[in-house]
Design a protein around this motif. Structure first.
Motif, PDB file in Angstrom:
ATOM      1  N   HIS A  14       2.707  -1.038  -2.691  1.00  0.00           N
ATOM      2  CA  HIS A  14       2.997  -0.130  -1.574  1.00  0.00           C
ATOM      3  C   HIS A  14       3.513   1.223  -2.030  1.00  0.00           C
ATOM      4  O   HIS A  14       3.735   2.123  -1.226  1.00  0.00           O
ATOM      5  N   LYS A  15       3.686   1.409  -3.335  1.00  0.00           N
ATOM      6  CA  LYS A  15       4.116   2.701  -3.862  1.00  0.00           C
ATOM      7  C   LYS A  15       2.929   3.657  -3.906  1.00  0.00           C
ATOM      8  O   LYS A  15       1.778   3.250  -3.813  1.00  0.00           O
ATOM      9  N   GLU A  16       3.228   4.940  -4.066  1.00  0.00           N
ATOM     10  CA  GLU A  16       2.161   5.927  -4.175  1.00  0.00           C
ATOM     11  C   GLU A  16       1.507   5.815  -5.553  1.00  0.00           C
ATOM     12  O   GLU A  16       2.102   5.323  -6.511  1.00  0.00           O
ATOM     13  N   LEU A  17       0.268   6.297  -5.632  1.00  0.00           N
ATOM     14  CA  LEU A  17      -0.481   6.266  -6.873  1.00  0.00           C
ATOM     15  C   LEU A  17       0.252   7.055  -7.957  1.00  0.00           C
ATOM     16  O   LEU A  17       0.697   8.181  -7.735  1.00  0.00           O
ATOM     17  N   GLN A  18       0.362   6.455  -9.124  1.00  0.00           N
ATOM     18  CA  GLN A  18       1.067   7.092 -10.234  1.00  0.00           C
ATOM     19  C   GLN A  18       0.070   7.761 -11.193  1.00  0.00           C
ATOM     20  O   GLN A  18      -1.108   7.404 -11.244  1.00  0.00           O
ATOM     21  N   LEU A  39      -7.186   4.546   0.710  1.00  0.00           N
ATOM     22  CA  LEU A  39      -6.157   5.603   0.768  1.00  0.00           C
ATOM     23  C   LEU A  39      -6.402   6.547   1.943  1.00  0.00           C
ATOM     24  O   LEU A  39      -5.464   6.999   2.603  1.00  0.00           O
ATOM     25  N   GLU A  56      -5.636   4.700   5.309  1.00  0.00           N
ATOM     26  CA  GLU A  56      -4.187   4.543   5.459  1.00  0.00           C
ATOM     27  C   GLU A  56      -3.454   5.881   5.468  1.00  0.00           C
ATOM     28  O   GLU A  56      -2.239   5.922   5.637  1.00  0.00           O
ATOM     29  N   LYS A  79      -2.729   7.902   3.079  1.00  0.00           N
ATOM     30  CA  LYS A  79      -1.732   7.964   2.013  1.00  0.00           C
ATOM     31  C   LYS A  79      -1.900   9.299   1.276  1.00  0.00           C
ATOM     32  O   LYS A  79      -2.557   9.389   0.225  1.00  0.00           O
ATOM     33  N   LYS A  80      -1.309  10.322   1.867  1.00  0.00           N
ATOM     34  CA  LYS A  80      -1.559  11.695   1.419  1.00  0.00           C
ATOM     35  C   LYS A  80      -1.088  11.949  -0.012  1.00  0.00           C
ATOM     36  O   LYS A  80      -1.784  12.606  -0.794  1.00  0.00           O
ATOM     37  N   GLU A  81       0.087  11.465  -0.351  1.00  0.00           N
ATOM     38  CA  GLU A  81       0.606  11.705  -1.707  1.00  0.00           C
ATOM     39  C   GLU A  81      -0.325  11.112  -2.757  1.00  0.00           C
ATOM     40  O   GLU A  81      -0.617  11.739  -3.782  1.00  0.00           O
ATOM     41  N   SER A  82      -0.783   9.904  -2.516  1.00  0.00           N
ATOM     42  CA  SER A  82      -1.696   9.257  -3.466  1.00  0.00           C
ATOM     43  C   SER A  82      -3.018  10.017  -3.551  1.00  0.00           C
ATOM     44  O   SER A  82      -3.597  10.156  -4.639  1.00  0.00           O
ATOM     45  N   HIS A 101      -3.430  13.199  -3.058  1.00  0.00           N
ATOM     46  CA  HIS A 101      -3.173  14.416  -3.832  1.00  0.00           C
ATOM     47  C   HIS A 101      -3.204  14.111  -5.324  1.00  0.00           C
ATOM     48  O   HIS A 101      -3.800  14.859  -6.115  1.00  0.00           O
TER      49      HIS A 101
END
Length: 425
Positions: free
Chosen positions: A101-105, A132, A135, A137-140, A142
């Motif tokens: 559930h964390k953002e993509l690293q 992504l 869902e 998931k904007k940060e991921s 980016h």
């Protein structure tokens, strides 16, 4: 025979789609390696590697060439990352990213870029990006597009990636689609891999045009601006809106513009004038001397069909028939369908209805690349209407006219309804 280099040989066969069962298979592999890397591996070296001659330890130069073929910088780089050629391993890794559930690293993105070097991984990675998007998931997203190594996507994979991601956007509400596009169009990798690769004619009267206007407002470069301006013109022309105030010019130093985009520009010139003149024909002929014919003519041929420029259309097919049908892309079904409809139009003009029907029989609308399906269907049904009009087959005429109207109404392309009307009344 299993050796310490067996895995790289397995991965090479996966990439090349050449299963080495006999010595003659090595000839095709040798050619593929040279085409991809520009480096030669001797036939005897390949025979030793694959056990057709007594095995010897390959040189470092040979191992580096094999690693380069697999898109790695060196053999040691391949050894450190060779698991990306195990499709199931990559699938499991991507699923873990999705369940996390964390953002993509950033280190996860490094893994994805490495995995993209294996063509077999494109679907699982595309589905992950689609997740992504759905869902939001904007940060991921980016992280993904800021760091995406676009050169790892060949034509085939670019098409698959663009389609899967575009249809993930379709799952959102229109306002959410536009907000997310606005977030991501700042990245060249996003613009190139999605809205510029998946040309969405079906939504040209909807959100796709708004996306193109956003991109145009960025003023990123002359090529982006040219594409967006041409698509705005297409929208107005096919929607039967006024085009008198539209004037588009090729930018300076346009010699380096992608050939399909250049062809799109000449299609605009054809659609803009009442009748195609000698000057424009000569310009296109000059371009055909130095450009790949089938790429230049992808948009020119439909423009000639809708403008009913049958003589010049016939001239192109007479002079460049073999070059026009020389296509090898994964999405070539759309291109070939486009050209077959053009050829059918020429045969109708020549009075050879049997040949025209034969051309259209080879077109399978169900296999056409998404994004082009509705657009090509309009030309397909318009061409059928012309045939049944000449044959005075009113039942088939009305049936195909009804289908054309359904597609034209769905897309807002009134020009086709107006063009077809003369064959109905």
């Amino acid at each position: 025979m299993k050796t310490e280099h067996s895995q790289i040989l397995i991965d090479i066969q996966k990439k090349s789609k050449i299963t080495i069962k006999k010595v003659s298979d090595l000839k095709h592999l040798k050619e593929d390696v040279f085409t991809s890397t520009g480096k030669n591996i001797s036939f005897n070296t390949l025979r030793r590697l694959f056990g057709f001659l007594p095995h010897t330890t390959p040189s470092q130069a040979t191992l580096k060439t094999l690693a380069n073929y697999l898109s790695f910088t060196s053999y040691s780089n391949y050894l450190n990352n060779n698991q990306v050629y195990d499709n199931w391993y990559v699938n499991m890794k991507i699923l873990k990213f999705q369940l996390n559930h964390k953002e993509l690293q950033l280190h996860e993105m490094d893994f994805i870029n490495t995995a993209l070097k294996n063509n077999d991984n494109i679907i699982s990675i595309s589905n992950f990006v689609g997740f992504l998007i759905r869902e939001q998931k904007k940060e991921s997203l980016h992280v993904f597009f800021k760091n995406l190594d676009i050169k790892n996507l060949n034509n085939s994979n670019s098409s698959k990636f663009a389609i899967i991601c575009t249809y993930a956007f379709y799952r959102l509400k229109k306002n959410d689609i536009l907000k997310l596009y606005k977030e991501l169009i700042i990245y060249n990798s996003f613009r190139t891999s999605i809205p510029f690769y998946y040309i969405d004619y079906s939504n040209l009267n909807g959100y796709y045009l708004e996306v193109l206007k956003m991109i145009k407002a960025l003023k990123t470069n002359n090529t982006d601006n040219l594409f967006c301006s041409l698509m705005e013109f297409y929208k107005k022309y096919y929607s039967n809106e006024s085009i008198n105030d539209i004037k588009i010019n090729l930018p300076k130093n346009h010699e380096n513009i992608f050939v399909v985009l250049k062809g799109r520009y000449y299609a605009y010139k054809i659609l803009k004038v009442r009748k195609i003149g000698l000057k424009l024909k000569n310009t296109i002929q000059t371009e055909l001397k130095t450009s790949q014919h089938n790429l230049l003519l992808i948009e020119i041929i439909p423009a000639l069909i809708i403008k009913e420029e049958y003589d010049y259309l016939g001239e192109l097919f007479d002079n460049y028939y073999e070059q026009i049908f020389e296509v090898d892309r994964w999405s070539s079904t759309s291109t070939v369908a486009n050209f077959l409809i053009g050829l059918a139009t020429v045969n109708i003009h020549k009075g050879n209805l049997k040949a025209a029907k034969g051309n259209l029989d080879l077109v399978d609308l169900n296999k056409i690349e998404l994004g082009y399906t509705d657009y090509i269907a309009l030309f397909y049904y318009l061409t059928k209407i012309k045939i049944y009009y000449i044959e005075k087959n009113n039942i088939k005429l009305i049936e195909n006219h009804k289908k054309l109207k359904q597609f034209a109404s769905k897309m807002g392309f009134k020009k086709f309804i107006i063009t077809a009307q003369k064959y109905i009344e």
